[in-house]
Design a protein around this motif. Structure first.
Motif, short mmCIF file in Angstrom:
data_model
loop_
_atom_site.label_atom_id
_atom_site.label_comp_id
_atom_site.label_asym_id
_atom_site.label_seq_id
_atom_site.Cartn_x
_atom_site.Cartn_y
_atom_site.Cartn_z
N ASP A 161 0.91 -1.23 0.01
CA ASP A 161 0.00 -0.05 -0.04
C ASP A 161 0.92 1.29 -0.04
OD1 ASP A 161 0.81 -0.40 2.54
OD2 ASP A 161 -0.94 0.17 3.43
N LYS A 162 2.03 1.16 0.12
CA LYS A 162 3.08 2.35 0.14
C LYS A 162 3.26 2.67 -1.40
CE LYS A 162 4.72 1.87 4.55
NZ LYS A 162 4.14 2.84 5.46
N LEU A 163 3.18 2.03 -2.35
CA LEU A 163 3.46 2.35 -3.58
C LEU A 163 1.94 2.63 -4.11
CD1 LEU A 163 5.37 2.23 -6.18
CD2 LEU A 163 4.27 0.12 -6.81
N VAL A 164 1.94 4.08 -4.55
CA VAL A 164 0.75 4.97 -4.72
C VAL A 164 0.94 5.26 -6.40
CG1 VAL A 164 -0.91 6.76 -4.50
CG2 VAL A 164 0.37 5.66 -2.52
N ILE A 165 0.16 4.74 -7.26
CA ILE A 165 0.08 4.90 -8.62
C ILE A 165 -0.45 6.26 -8.86
CG2 ILE A 165 -0.87 4.29 -10.84
CD1 ILE A 165 -1.22 1.33 -9.78
#
Length: 177
Positions: free
Chosen positions: A103-107
């Protein structure tokens, strides 16, 4: 660490070369991702033919200037990872699949065919089957009528073959009489 002018130009030239070959660019914010997770993401990207780069945004803007990806230069703010891929769906698929588990990678968005993609556009692009899967589906569709025809012809041959056997046995008797 600060880059000198020639190092900056080398980075710009490299990214410009990537942009010239690529069909898709996906931009994602990576704030808070551990080094181990980033290494895993890069490994998955390499396996799929996606080039992931962490770049200074000003260098990225200069590199994509004049290319089909210039449409997303206004989105280039904050700590971003840039995913370029020659395959139209590979970059979107790698980043979207990783974002599902981390969830730390945000597109943030992306670009495809000179058009800007929002988050939902990137996710929709990621849901498209890969080139290999699409080719296999097309081959299956092309083979389906041929295989059906072969089955029907085989059934007709078996039926005719079954009807010919008594005639073939009767023929020697007719010759003997």
């Amino acid at each position: 660490m600060s880059l000198n002018r020639s190092e900056k130009q080398a980075v710009i030239d490299e990214v410009t070369g990537l942009a010239a070959k690529a069909q898709t660019l996906v931009i994602a914010e990576y704030r808070g991702i551990t080094v181990a997770d980033m290494t895993k993401l890069r490994s998955q990207a390499r396996d799929k033919g996606v080039n992931l780069s962490v770049l200074k945004n000003t260098l990225a803007r200069r590199a994509v200037a004049g290319s089909a990806f210039e449409v997303v230069s206004d989105q280039m703010t904050g700590p971003l990872i840039y995913g370029f891929s020659i395959d139209a769906v590979a970059a979107a698929k790698v980043v979207a699949d990783f974002a599902k588990t981390n969830d730390k990678l945000v597109i943030r968005g992306g670009a495809f065919g000179g058009k800007t993609l929002d988050v939902n556009g990137v996710k929709q692009l990621a849901n498209i089957p890969s080139k290999e899967v699409l080719l296999a589906q097309v081959c299956g569709l092309l083979m389906s009528p041929i295989s059906r025809t072969a089955v029907v012809l085989g059934a007709l041959a078996a039926k005719k073959g079954g009807g010919d056997a008594p005639v073939a046995e009767a023929a020697p008797e007719a010759v003997a009489a």
